[in-house]
Design a protein around this motif. Structure first.
Motif, PDB file in Angstrom:
ATOM      1  N   ARG A 114      14.395 -11.673   6.383  1.00 15.94           N
ATOM      2  CA  ARG A 114      13.130 -12.285   6.779  1.00 15.94           C
ATOM      3  C   ARG A 114      11.982 -11.545   6.105  1.00 15.94           C
ATOM      4  NH1 ARG A 114       9.796 -10.246  10.794  1.00 15.94           N
ATOM      5  NH2 ARG A 114      10.471  -8.300  11.776  1.00 15.94           N
ATOM      6  N   VAL A 115      10.887 -12.247   5.907  1.00 14.49           N
ATOM      7  CA  VAL A 115       9.717 -11.677   5.251  1.00 14.49           C
ATOM      8  C   VAL A 115       8.893 -10.900   6.274  1.00 14.49           C
ATOM      9  CG1 VAL A 115       7.602 -12.165   3.983  1.00 14.49           C
ATOM     10  CG2 VAL A 115       9.659 -13.527   3.532  1.00 14.49           C
ATOM     11  N   LEU A 116       8.689  -9.618   6.008  1.00 15.31           N
ATOM     12  CA  LEU A 116       7.825  -8.802   6.854  1.00 15.31           C
ATOM     13  C   LEU A 116       6.409  -8.736   6.283  1.00 15.31           C
ATOM     14  CD1 LEU A 116       7.753  -7.002   9.397  1.00 15.31           C
ATOM     15  CD2 LEU A 116       8.286  -5.053   7.917  1.00 15.31           C
ATOM     16  N   LEU A 117       6.304  -8.652   4.939  1.00 15.98           N
ATOM     17  CA  LEU A 117       5.014  -8.654   4.258  1.00 15.98           C
ATOM     18  C   LEU A 117       5.121  -9.502   2.998  1.00 15.98           C
ATOM     19  CD1 LEU A 117       3.712  -4.937   4.165  1.00 15.98           C
ATOM     20  CD2 LEU A 117       2.798  -6.821   5.519  1.00 15.98           C
ATOM     21  N   ASP A 118       4.053 -10.225   2.684  1.00 12.10           N
ATOM     22  CA  ASP A 118       3.992 -10.918   1.404  1.00 12.10           C
ATOM     23  C   ASP A 118       2.699 -10.529   0.693  1.00 12.10           C
ATOM     24  OD1 ASP A 118       2.015 -12.315   2.733  1.00 12.10           O
ATOM     25  OD2 ASP A 118       3.111 -14.205   2.819  1.00 12.10           O
ATOM     26  N   GLY A 119       2.441 -11.120  -0.458  1.00 15.07           N
ATOM     27  CA  GLY A 119       1.217 -10.841  -1.192  1.00 15.07           C
ATOM     28  C   GLY A 119       1.196  -9.515  -1.920  1.00 15.07           C
ATOM     29  N   LEU A 120       2.371  -8.892  -2.082  1.00 14.49           N
ATOM     30  CA  LEU A 120       2.440  -7.651  -2.845  1.00 14.49           C
ATOM     31  C   LEU A 120       2.541  -7.976  -4.332  1.00 14.49           C
ATOM     32  CD1 LEU A 120       5.113  -5.869  -0.610  1.00 14.49           C
ATOM     33  CD2 LEU A 120       2.625  -5.653  -0.442  1.00 14.49           C
ATOM     34  N   VAL A 121       2.283  -6.979  -5.161  1.00 17.13           N
ATOM     35  CA  VAL A 121       2.466  -7.162  -6.599  1.00 17.13           C
ATOM     36  C   VAL A 121       3.885  -6.747  -6.969  1.00 17.13           C
ATOM     37  CG1 VAL A 121       1.610  -6.672  -8.912  1.00 17.13           C
ATOM     38  CG2 VAL A 121       0.011  -6.751  -6.990  1.00 17.13           C
ATOM     39  N   LEU A 122       4.167  -5.467  -6.894  1.00 12.70           N
ATOM     40  CA  LEU A 122       5.505  -4.973  -7.219  1.00 12.70           C
ATOM     41  C   LEU A 122       5.811  -3.783  -6.322  1.00 12.70           C
ATOM     42  CD1 LEU A 122       7.943  -5.362  -9.106  1.00 12.70           C
ATOM     43  CD2 LEU A 122       6.876  -3.752 -10.679  1.00 12.70           C
ATOM     44  N   GLY A 123       6.457  -4.042  -5.193  1.00  8.58           N
ATOM     45  CA  GLY A 123       6.797  -2.993  -4.249  1.00  8.58           C
ATOM     46  C   GLY A 123       7.973  -2.167  -4.736  1.00  8.58           C
ATOM     47  N   GLU A 124       7.921  -0.870  -4.468  1.00  7.70           N
ATOM     48  CA  GLU A 124       8.981   0.048  -4.897  1.00  7.70           C
ATOM     49  C   GLU A 124       9.022   1.259  -3.975  1.00  7.70           C
ATOM     50  OE1 GLU A 124      11.439   1.033  -6.528  1.00  7.70           O
ATOM     51  OE2 GLU A 124      11.738  -0.106  -8.379  1.00  7.70           O
ATOM     52  N   SER A 125      10.092   2.042  -4.114  1.00  6.78           N
ATOM     53  CA  SER A 125      10.248   3.350  -3.486  1.00  6.78           C
ATOM     54  C   SER A 125      10.015   3.328  -1.969  1.00  6.78           C
ATOM     55  CB  SER A 125       9.301   4.366  -4.138  1.00  6.78           C
ATOM     56  OG  SER A 125       9.617   5.690  -3.766  1.00  6.78           O
ATOM     57  N   ASP A 141      -3.276   6.114  -9.120  1.00 13.21           N
ATOM     58  CA  ASP A 141      -3.564   5.403 -10.361  1.00 13.21           C
ATOM     59  C   ASP A 141      -2.505   5.717 -11.411  1.00 13.21           C
ATOM     60  OD1 ASP A 141      -5.895   4.016  -9.555  1.00 13.21           O
ATOM     61  OD2 ASP A 141      -7.021   5.876  -9.681  1.00 13.21           O
ATOM     62  N   ALA A 142      -1.283   5.268 -11.139  1.00  9.85           N
ATOM     63  CA  ALA A 142      -0.178   5.463 -12.062  1.00  9.85           C
ATOM     64  C   ALA A 142       0.765   4.270 -11.934  1.00  9.85           C
ATOM     65  CB  ALA A 142       0.562   6.759 -11.752  1.00  9.85           C
ATOM     66  N   PHE A 143       1.546   4.038 -12.975  1.00 11.51           N
ATOM     67  CA  PHE A 143       2.542   2.975 -12.983  1.00 11.51           C
ATOM     68  C   PHE A 143       3.689   3.447 -13.868  1.00 11.51           C
ATOM     69  CE2 PHE A 143       4.861  -0.706 -14.190  1.00 11.51           C
ATOM     70  CZ  PHE A 143       4.579  -1.727 -13.299  1.00 11.51           C
ATOM     71  N   PRO A 144       4.838   3.797 -13.281  1.00 12.09           N
ATOM     72  CA  PRO A 144       5.226   3.686 -11.883  1.00 12.09           C
ATOM     73  C   PRO A 144       4.757   4.892 -11.058  1.00 12.09           C
ATOM     74  CG  PRO A 144       7.051   4.531 -13.162  1.00 12.09           C
ATOM     75  CD  PRO A 144       5.949   4.240 -14.144  1.00 12.09           C
ATOM     76  N   PHE A 145       4.946   4.791  -9.734  1.00 12.71           N
ATOM     77  CA  PHE A 145       4.824   5.968  -8.883  1.00 12.71           C
ATOM     78  C   PHE A 145       5.766   5.826  -7.705  1.00 12.71           C
ATOM     79  CE2 PHE A 145       1.736   3.219  -6.817  1.00 12.71           C
ATOM     80  CZ  PHE A 145       1.710   3.585  -5.471  1.00 12.71           C
ATOM     81  N   CYS A 146       6.356   6.948  -7.288  1.00 11.31           N
ATOM     82  CA  CYS A 146       7.386   6.943  -6.250  1.00 11.31           C
ATOM     83  C   CYS A 146       7.170   8.108  -5.300  1.00 11.31           C
ATOM     84  CB  CYS A 146       8.773   7.019  -6.887  1.00 11.31           C
ATOM     85  SG  CYS A 146       9.173   5.586  -7.911  1.00 11.31           S
ATOM     86  N   ILE A 147       7.816   8.058  -4.133  1.00  9.34           N
ATOM     87  CA  ILE A 147       7.570   9.033  -3.080  1.00  9.34           C
ATOM     88  C   ILE A 147       8.876   9.507  -2.443  1.00  9.34           C
ATOM     89  CG2 ILE A 147       5.262   8.171  -2.476  1.00  9.34           C
ATOM     90  CD1 ILE A 147       6.590   6.592  -0.171  1.00  9.34           C
TER      91      ILE A 147
END
Length: 282
Positions: free
Chosen positions: A5-16, A50-56
């Protein structure tokens, strides 16, 4: 498995995605935002990178490490939300860095894929670096086929690395000083391109797969246990326990190639029931 199921929409590119402080944290690469979300889908922007990519990934003391991949730097997020320098990775690899995983001793592993995917460079071998608590960084593994998601086992003795261009999960033994030895194949997954990964409490591993638009749960050796199909590429996944319920979180988006990676907000955060909770932190 039930339909996600969709919890959030309207993101660009979610990661990490990471389960941390009883909520999900994740990075929207295209929006340069660090985001948290609760079980109801209420989101907060916890910062901007301000980076692409970035991870946590969180350190044992709860502070987040933030890998600013395009800047070749590892940062640390303080309690007040500020980002401070932690390690300079440029001397080890001058191409974008991709993922970070912390262990229980304050060490962190970061990987560089070895080429600039977004600018169209041809593939080249990647590496894994060890960053110790004093910010010293050194290479501890090389010759990896697009190293992607990483995880340290709860006992701290094994590092797992998804090799997207080799269709496998690779394991390394972790020495007391953080060095990596005993390289071996943990799971061959022919026809897949494993991206972000997440370990569960039963010793199985979930991996996200962009071209096959799915997340897959496998055990060591490669046996498939469960599959969650989606209508777009799955970039990463994480297990959490909102309200005590084991839940798989998936970051997914339409992938139309590097030129269109941030052209539209097709990104979703999906959830699905999981058969086991996340593995304990190392």
């Amino acid at each position: 498995m039930p339909e996600p199921r969709v919890l959030l929409d309207g993101l660009v590119l979610g990661e990490s995605p990471r389960w941390h402080d009883d909520r999900l944290w994740f990075c929207d690469w295209g929006a340069h935002e660090l985001i948290t979300v609760d079980a109801t889908g209420t989101r907060e922007t916890a910062g901007r990178v301000d980076a692409f990519p970035f991870c946590i990934d969180p350190l044992p003391d709860g502070r987040l490490l933030v890998l600013a991949g395009s800047d070749r730097r590892l940062l640390r997020r303080e309690a007040d939300g500020t980002l401070v320098p932690y390690a300079d990775l440029r001397p080890l690899c001058d191409r974008p860095w991709n993922e970070v995983a912390a262990d229980g001793r304050g060490n962190a592993y970061a990987n560089c894929i070895g080429f600039d995917l977004m600018s169209g460079e041809p593939p080249a071998p990647g590496l894994v670096a060890l960053v110790t608590p004093d910010g010293t960084a050194r290479t501890v593994a090389g010759d990896l086929g697009f190293p992607n998601g990483m995880a340290v086992t709860p006992d701290g003795t094994t590092l797992l690395v998804a090799e997207s261009y080799a269709s496998r999960i690779t394991a390394f033994d972790v020495a007391p000083d953080g060095s990596l030895t005993g390289r071996r194949t943990w799971a061959e997954i022919e026809g897949s391109a494993p991206d972000g990964i997440s370990l569960d409490a039963e010793g199985a591993l979930w991996y996200a797969d962009v071209p096959n638009r799915r997340c897959v749960r496998v055990r060591e050796g490669g046996d498939v246990l469960q599959t969650v199909e989606t209508d777009r590429g799955c970039f990463s996944c994480a297990l959490g326990t909102p309200g005590g319920t084991p839940t798989l979180y998936i970051t997914a988006a339409e992938w139309t190639g590097t030129a269109g990676a941030t052209a539209a907000r097709t990104g979703l955060l999906l959830t699905a029931p999981a058969p086991a909770p996340p593995a304990p932190r190392p």
